[in-house]
Design an enzyme around this catalytic site. Structure first.
Site, mmCIF file in Angstrom:
data_model
loop_
_atom_site.group_PDB
_atom_site.id
_atom_site.type_symbol
_atom_site.label_atom_id
_atom_site.label_comp_id
_atom_site.label_asym_id
_atom_site.label_seq_id
_atom_site.Cartn_x
_atom_site.Cartn_y
_atom_site.Cartn_z
ATOM 1 N N TYR A 149 0.824 -0.951 -0.022
ATOM 2 C CA TYR A 149 0.158 0.068 0.238
ATOM 3 C C TYR A 149 0.517 0.934 -0.240
ATOM 4 C CZ TYR A 149 -3.251 3.081 1.309
ATOM 5 O OH TYR A 149 -4.546 4.055 1.950
ATOM 6 N N ASP A 244 9.206 3.038 -0.253
ATOM 7 C CA ASP A 244 7.884 3.894 0.923
ATOM 8 C C ASP A 244 8.548 3.139 1.870
ATOM 9 O OD1 ASP A 244 5.917 4.352 1.907
ATOM 10 O OD2 ASP A 244 4.829 3.710 0.866
ATOM 11 N N LYS A 272 4.329 9.451 8.697
ATOM 12 C CA LYS A 272 4.100 9.006 9.895
ATOM 13 C C LYS A 272 4.688 9.710 10.999
ATOM 14 C CE LYS A 272 1.664 4.983 8.244
ATOM 15 N NZ LYS A 272 0.810 5.032 8.580
HETATM 16 N N1 PMP Z 1 2.684 4.606 2.224
HETATM 17 C C1 PMP Z 1 2.587 3.563 3.527
HETATM 18 C C2 PMP Z 1 3.912 2.341 3.706
HETATM 19 C C3 PMP Z 1 1.487 3.410 4.475
HETATM 20 O O1 PMP Z 1 1.669 2.058 5.415
HETATM 21 C C4 PMP Z 1 0.712 4.400 4.613
HETATM 22 C C5 PMP Z 1 -0.517 5.165 5.362
HETATM 23 N N2 PMP Z 1 -0.665 4.086 6.043
HETATM 24 C C6 PMP Z 1 0.994 5.463 2.994
HETATM 25 C C7 PMP Z 1 2.084 5.328 2.480
HETATM 26 C C8 PMP Z 1 0.122 6.439 2.945
HETATM 27 O O2 PMP Z 1 0.380 7.427 3.548
HETATM 28 P P1 PMP Z 1 -1.099 8.553 4.524
HETATM 29 O O3 PMP Z 1 -2.506 7.640 5.053
HETATM 30 O O4 PMP Z 1 -0.783 9.539 5.348
HETATM 31 O O5 PMP Z 1 -2.014 9.234 2.985
#
Ligand code: PMP
Length: 458
Positions: A149, A244, A272
């Site tokens: 994700y 990511d 985060k």
């Molecule tokens: N990349 C990863 C690996 C994530 O876990 C998340 C959200 N949990 C995101 C991107 C997206 O971040 P956001 O919820 O701040 O849009």
């Protein structure tokens, strides 16, 4: 084992009200707890490792806002930094000194990073990193991994088509088929599938994007050599490698998973922990790539609240507390928790597989490591759901989906871990005998809940 009836609680009343004004009663799907067949708890406050719900019940929290709160809730230094910043003004839409300091902190921790562009969410950061990769390479296709994700970017809400199809298909209504078609999806930890996809799409491939330790199918670490293969395959066809590290960055090590695994990406997506619990994220990399971004270069990207002073203050306070000793302690805490959960499961005769990296773990209700998304999805999700409900009834708040990771924090001290393990042992006993049975929700609905909520939050 089901949770106590919720109908006469403040949480239940708030949820009923919420359902009238918020779709599904929440602002992000996993929070609704559908994947574990119960209604959500409304949270009133948090301090350290604990949250308190609207009815005054206390829980050891392993969601911790899905990762940002590496120091636990309301850490005094983070709260003070935010309060001081707020008193000076909450947002200017003009540069501030803190943004420069935060970018310098990030660059000091990540050898692959010289420059940083901040955004307000991880979704924005990954959308923007893909735009940059496409601009730099003059190509459009993106390779991602099944079960990974990267935020709810249209083109990344794609899943593998059936049979010989190699183009992605929309994973949600509303995603244009054309956006999904530019995404190639490959099973995680499958070197042959990766080589084959790269060979087939090579000249059209702008980037390979990966969570170095995927944590949105539950935690499914790379097999030895797999991350190195990503670098090799990207280089072989002139595509960028984008890691990511929204979850792993500043959590699994000072310099993220790329430092632990000795892999150098072209671009890194962060979020985060970077914002310490306030909305902040970023994409980052070497000057040569990053200077393509406006106004230095021609690739457009912007944000009203990007580099927001409160978020920057929270991020700086959070990062400055993360020294080597903190990482050693978080690793120790994770290991104690993971070992304890394994022991508790074994004592109750329950087959589970606990994956762990420092600061993250997942208890898979299956025998053996999942290896990829299909393996994770083959877990006994009904049993996981029953165990989660039993944990909540005993004062422990786990991630309410088999496809999410636990986020132990530096505030999880010995007492918190002991409380957790005692509750976990009882919860394993409580669900023994109701193997795979979910008292409130039939398993098709659970699977549906799991699907619709998987990876959207954590
Ligand atoms: N990349 C990863 C690996 C994530 O876990 C998340 C959200 N949990 C995101 C991107 C997206 O971040 P956001 O919820 O701040 O849009």
């Amino acid at each position: 084992m089901s949770s106590p009836p919720l109908n006469d609680t403040r949480s239940a009343a708030l949820y009923a009200e919420a359902l009238r004004v918020l779709p599904g009663g929440v602002n992000s799907p996993v929070r609704a707890m559908r994947a574990i067949g119960r209604d959500p708890l409304f949270v009133a406050s948090g301090a350290g490792a604990e949250i308190v719900d609207a009815d005054g019940n206390r829980y050891v929290d392993y969601v911790c806002s899905w990762g940002p709160l590496i120091h636990g809730h309301a850490h005094p230094e983070v709260v003070a930094a935010v309060a001081e910043a707020a008193a000076r003004g909450t947002s200017f839409g003009a540069p501030t000194a803190g943004e420069v300091e935060l970018a310098e902190e990030v660059a000091a921790r990540f050898p692959s990073v010289e420059m940083v562009r901040m955004t307000s969410s991880g979704t924005e950061a990954s959308m923007s990193a893909l735009r940059l990769a496409r601009a730099v390479t003059g190509r459009e296709t993106i390779l991602k991994f099944a079960g990974a994700y990267h935020g709810h970017v249209d083109g990344l809400l794609a899943e593998a088509g059936s049979g010989l199809a190699t183009q992605g298909i929309p994973a949600s209504p509303g995603v244009p088929a054309a956006a999904a078609a530019e995404t190639v999806i490959v099973p995680w930890n499958d070197p042959e599938a990766l080589r084959e996809a790269v060979a087939r799409h090579g000249e059209r491939l702008a980037a390979i994007v990966a969570e170095p330790y995927p944590a949105n199918m539950g935690l499914v670490p790379p097999r030895p050599g797999f991350l190195a293969l990503l670098r090799e395959q990207a280089d072989a066809v002139g595509a960028l490698l984008i890691l990511d590290e929204v979850i792993t960055g500043f959590r699994v090590a000072r310099g993220g998973a790329q430092a632990r695994e000795q892999i150098r990406p072209d671009l890194t997506i962060m979020g985060k922990v970077l914002g310490g619990g306030l909305p902040a994220a970023a994409y980052a990399g070497p000057r040569a790539l990053m200077e393509r971004i406006a106004p230095a270069g021609d690739v457009y990207q912007a944000g009203t609240l990007s580099g927001n002073p409160l978020a920057v203050a929270a991020g700086l306070a959070t990062l400055r507390l993360l020294d080597d000793a903190a990482y050693a302690r978080l690793e120790e805490t994770t290991t104690r928790l993971a070992d304890g959960l394994r022991d508790a499961a074994a004592a109750a005769g329950r087959a589970v597989h606990v994956e762990q990296v420092p600061g993250l773990l997942t208890v898979f209700f299956r025998d053996g490591a999942p290896g990829d998304y299909a393996g994770a999805a083959a877990s006994d999700r009904d049993a996981y759901a029953a165990w989660c409900r039993a944990l909540l009834a005993r004062g422990v708040y786990p991630p309410p989906s088999q496809f999410e990771a636990w986020f132990p924090s530096l505030a999880h001290d010995d007492a918190a871990i002991e409380r957790t393990l005692a509750a976990a042992a009882e919860a394993f006993e409580a669900i023994a005998g109701s193997l795979g049975q979910s008292p409130r929700i039939p398993s098709e609905d659970l699977a549906q809940g799991a699907r619709s909520s998987r990876g959207v939050e954590g």
